[in-house]
Design an enzyme around this catalytic site. Structure first.
Site, PDB file in Angstrom:
ATOM      1  N   GLY A 191     -29.421  39.483  49.176  1.00 15.60           N
ATOM      2  CA  GLY A 191     -29.268  38.421  49.770  1.00 15.60           C
ATOM      3  C   GLY A 191     -29.235  37.898  51.146  1.00 15.60           C
ATOM      4  O   GLY A 191     -29.402  37.296  51.993  1.00 15.60           O
ATOM      5  N   GLU A 304     -26.848  26.490  57.694  1.00 19.68           N
ATOM      6  CA  GLU A 304     -26.959  27.250  58.883  1.00 19.68           C
ATOM      7  C   GLU A 304     -28.612  28.396  59.653  1.00 19.68           C
ATOM      8  O   GLU A 304     -28.487  28.903  59.164  1.00 19.68           O
ATOM      9  CB  GLU A 304     -26.335  27.936  58.150  1.00 19.68           C
ATOM     10  CG  GLU A 304     -24.370  27.714  57.796  1.00 19.68           C
ATOM     11  CD  GLU A 304     -23.431  29.440  58.008  1.00 19.68           C
ATOM     12  OE1 GLU A 304     -23.940  30.754  56.667  1.00 19.68           O
ATOM     13  OE2 GLU A 304     -22.291  28.982  58.659  1.00 19.68           O
ATOM     14  N   CYS A 400     -16.211  35.438  58.766  1.00 15.27           N
ATOM     15  CA  CYS A 400     -17.643  36.054  59.727  1.00 15.27           C
ATOM     16  C   CYS A 400     -17.472  36.422  60.972  1.00 15.27           C
ATOM     17  O   CYS A 400     -17.756  37.818  62.026  1.00 15.27           O
ATOM     18  CB  CYS A 400     -18.709  36.054  58.875  1.00 15.27           C
ATOM     19  SG  CYS A 400     -19.736  34.561  59.399  1.00 15.27           S
ATOM     20  N   CYS A 401     -17.107  36.016  61.952  1.00 16.89           N
ATOM     21  CA  CYS A 401     -17.530  35.793  63.598  1.00 16.89           C
ATOM     22  C   CYS A 401     -16.526  36.353  64.180  1.00 16.89           C
ATOM     23  O   CYS A 401     -16.502  37.251  64.738  1.00 16.89           O
ATOM     24  CB  CYS A 401     -17.652  33.894  64.038  1.00 16.89           C
ATOM     25  SG  CYS A 401     -18.967  32.911  63.238  1.00 16.89           S
TER      26      CYS A 401
HETATM   27 ZN   LIG Z   1     -20.090  33.922  62.237  1.00 16.70          ZN
END
Ligand SMILES: [Zn+2]
Length: 638
Positions: A191, A304, A400-401
């Site tokens: 995915g 997003e 995640c960032c």
């Molecule tokens: Zn991120």
């Protein structure tokens, strides 16, 4: 289980079908990018390690060695990737000898855990390996993120092998990759794209062509609608149409960017013309209709998602930091594939704006989404990942960032230069030593604060050789000299080519004048139509409320104001002091009938515009990239 022989680290990475190849022998020694790298080593990495420990990312692995494992911590099945992304960054710091001892301890601890936790068949994912997990391995291809996890593991492993000569992670990655190749040989995709890029890198590092074949399969196989999720539809996953048939970049922005970058990696090795055509078409459409002026991608908080063409609202820009990295990854691979300067232009725009803004000046707080405007009474204090109080955050539930910023800051030197047989291309200007195969250069510059660049040849081949200098798309009236004289030079397609027999000590000076530029918007871009944004060199500017005597919403910039802007050095940056107008709205009505003539009086004020990437470091106040112009001052819009 097989564990293939792992070759020793190679030199520069060569691709089968690229127009140019990267130069890995670049060492930054000064300037803004060097400062960013150093801040990464001294502040962001220690902070990230602390957060990863506190959030349970390390414990998620170590608990699996216990007979009765504690519950998995965190909501998402991809939290191992935050370790992998961090390890990738650490590999650069450890390889370059700039990491502190606690960093090595962390690296050793996590690598050791991964070796021990990996299942006998090669599988590795601390969420699904938990016997108490709600789902079993491979049960949920849409949301499981298992191949996304593998992708980041491979990238960390390749970095450790290339930069440190450490093959322990690479052996772990190869075992998991072999399992995936055997399991996904016939069908299936993940995915979240990511493994495509990684498998191509694993092929480059090991020479095992099966990894490249599998990466190409994953790109080709997408688009059948096989991925299922209760909330998201096929376009979120880029699974509603085959990649080559996508009319435009679409769906989840990070997924789209990673998929395109992976497809570009396949192109770099196969030269597949149908892939080249699709990538160039999608790229051009994105740049023409879907990128923010900062280089940010993704206008919708919902899903997003990237959003429609020209749907680029400033205050609701999503522009995730990871999407900025995705666009840079794609841009760099397109540059390697084609040698095109236009890709480096976008890379540079994203790097200095949409990406750099994601990190605080101190290097220990992060934006997840990166709007181009903040309203004076902005309220978003809960639920959302960021944008509330404080502006940037120490960490996120979906982190995640931050580690993505870490790994990218660590590898910035990889994006300074490229080469092909008989030529070296300077893509980014920063103070650095460039060791290409045949030419050694010392580069000195104050870029991006000024556009004067001095290149000194330190090592030269005997035969005539090309030094190719990038001319940024924004640059005008560019001049170049060699040893003080105007050289024979060919300027074409964003490059100046200097071909000659070089000697050690030859000096090239490049001057890229940096006046203040005013940018408008395409007429279809309703959100910023009639407004103006200031830029200088690669930097987009903004005005924060602290720097304006009137509400930033009341600032009005005319052409003369911009032409007469003062460029001032301040606190290690360059700010723009602008004599502007201030005008209250002529009516409090949301949709007033337009007057047929200009009536609003203008009050003269002076405001200071600062680089956008530095906004939000002095507390949460209103901010604008796009400022009103006289045409939008209650007058009939043209
Ligand atoms: Zn991120």
């Amino acid at each position: 289980m097989t564990s293939k022989q792992v070759k020793p680290p190679a030199g520069a990475v060569r691709t089968a079908a690229g127009a140019v190849r990267p130069v890995s022998g670049v060492r930054m020694t000064g300037g803004l990018l060097h400062d960013w790298r150093r801040r990464n080593s001294t502040a962001t990495i220690p902070h990230t390690i602390e957060q990863l420990r506190a959030a349970g990312n390390v414990a998620n692995l170590s608990r699996l060695l216990e007979p009765d494992p504690a519950p998995y911590r965190g909501r998402y099945p991809f939290l191992d990737t935050d370790l992998y992304k961090t390890l990738e960054g650490l590999a650069y710091d450890l390889g370059d000898g700039v990491a502190a001892e606690p960093v090595r301890e962390f690296y050793e601890e996590v690598v050791g855990l991964l070796e021990r936790v990996q299942a006998p068949d090669g599988y590795l994912n601390s969420f699904f390996q938990d016997p108490a997990a709600a789902k079993k391995p491979w049960e949920d291809p849409g949301w499981g993120h298992e191949l996304y996890n593998l992708g980041h593991l491979i990238q960390a492993a390749v970095a450790a092998h290339r930069r440190m000569g450490d093959d322990r992670l690479l052996r772990v990655a190869v075992r998991f990759a072999d399992l995936v190749v055997s399991r996904f040989g016939e069908a299936g995709v993940c995915g979240h794209p990511e493994v495509e890029m990684a498998l191509v890198e694993l092929y480059r590092e090991t020479g095992e062509r099966g990894y490249l074949t599998q990466a190409a399969r994953f790109v080709d196989r997408r688009g059948t609608g096989a991925l299922r999720h209760t909330i998201f539809s096929g376009d979120y996953f880029q699974d509603h149409l085959p990649f080559r048939e996508l009319p435009s970049v679409t769906g989840h922005a990070v997924r789209m960017g990673y998929l395109a970058a992976g497809a570009a990696d396949v192109l770099l090795e196969t030269g597949d013309p149908s892939l080249a055509g699709a990538l160039e078409r999608l790229w051009d459409d994105m740049v023409a209709t879907k990128l923010y002026i900062t280089g940010g991608l993704g206008s919708r908080h919902s899903d997003e998602a990237i959003g429609d063409r020209y749907e680029l609202p400033s205050e609701r820009a999503y522009s995730e930091t990871c999407a900025a990295i995705a666009v840079m990854q794609w841009a760099w691979r397109m540059f390697l594939a084609t040698g095109g300067a236009k890709y480096v232009d976008v890379f540079e725009r994203v790097l200095h704006n949409a990406y750099a803004v994601g990190l605080s000046a101190e290097g220990t707080a992060f934006f997840y989404d990166n709007p181009l405007q903040r309203r004076p009474d902005h309220e978003q204090r809960s639920g959302a990942e960021s944008g509330g109080e404080p502006l940037r955050r120490a960490w996120f539930g979906c982190p995640c960032c931050p580690p993505n910023i870490v790994r990218w800051m660590a590898q910035l030197a990889d994006y300074v230069a490229a080469e092909r047989d008989g030529a070296v291309l300077v893509a980014a200007y920063t103070t650095a030593r460039i060791e290409a195969s045949e030419l050694g250069l010392a580069m000195e510059t104050g870029y991006p604060w000024d556009g004067d660049v001095r290149l000194t040849v330190e090592r030269a081949p005997r035969e005539p050789y090309e030094l190719v200098l990038r001319v940024p798309g924004w640059a005008r009236d560019v001049t170049v000299t060699v040893n003080g004289e105007p050289p024979e030079a060919a300027a074409r397609d964003g490059w100046i080519t200097l071909r000659r027999a070089w000697s050690a000590g030859d000096e090239v000076r490049l001057s890229l004048p940096m006046p203040v530029r005013a940018h408008g918007s395409h007429p279809y871009l309703d959100a910023t139509r009639g407004a103006v944004a200031l830029a200088r060199g690669p930097l987009v500017y903004c005005v924060e409320q602290q720097d304006s005597p009137v509400p930033v919403d009341d600032l009005v910039l005319g052409v003369a104001d911009i032409v007469n802007a003062n460029i001032e050095r301040r606190d290690g940056t360059v700010v723009l002091r602008v004599a502007a107008g201030a005008a209250r709205p002529p009516s409090a009505e949301l949709y007033p009938e337009l007057p047929l003539e200009e009536t609003s009086p203008r009050v003269e004020v002076t405001a200071t515009f600062t680089p956008y990437f530095l906004w939000g470091n002095r507390g949460p106040q209103a901010m604008r990239v796009w400022v009103r112009t006289p045409a939008t001052n209650g007058k009939k819009a043209t």
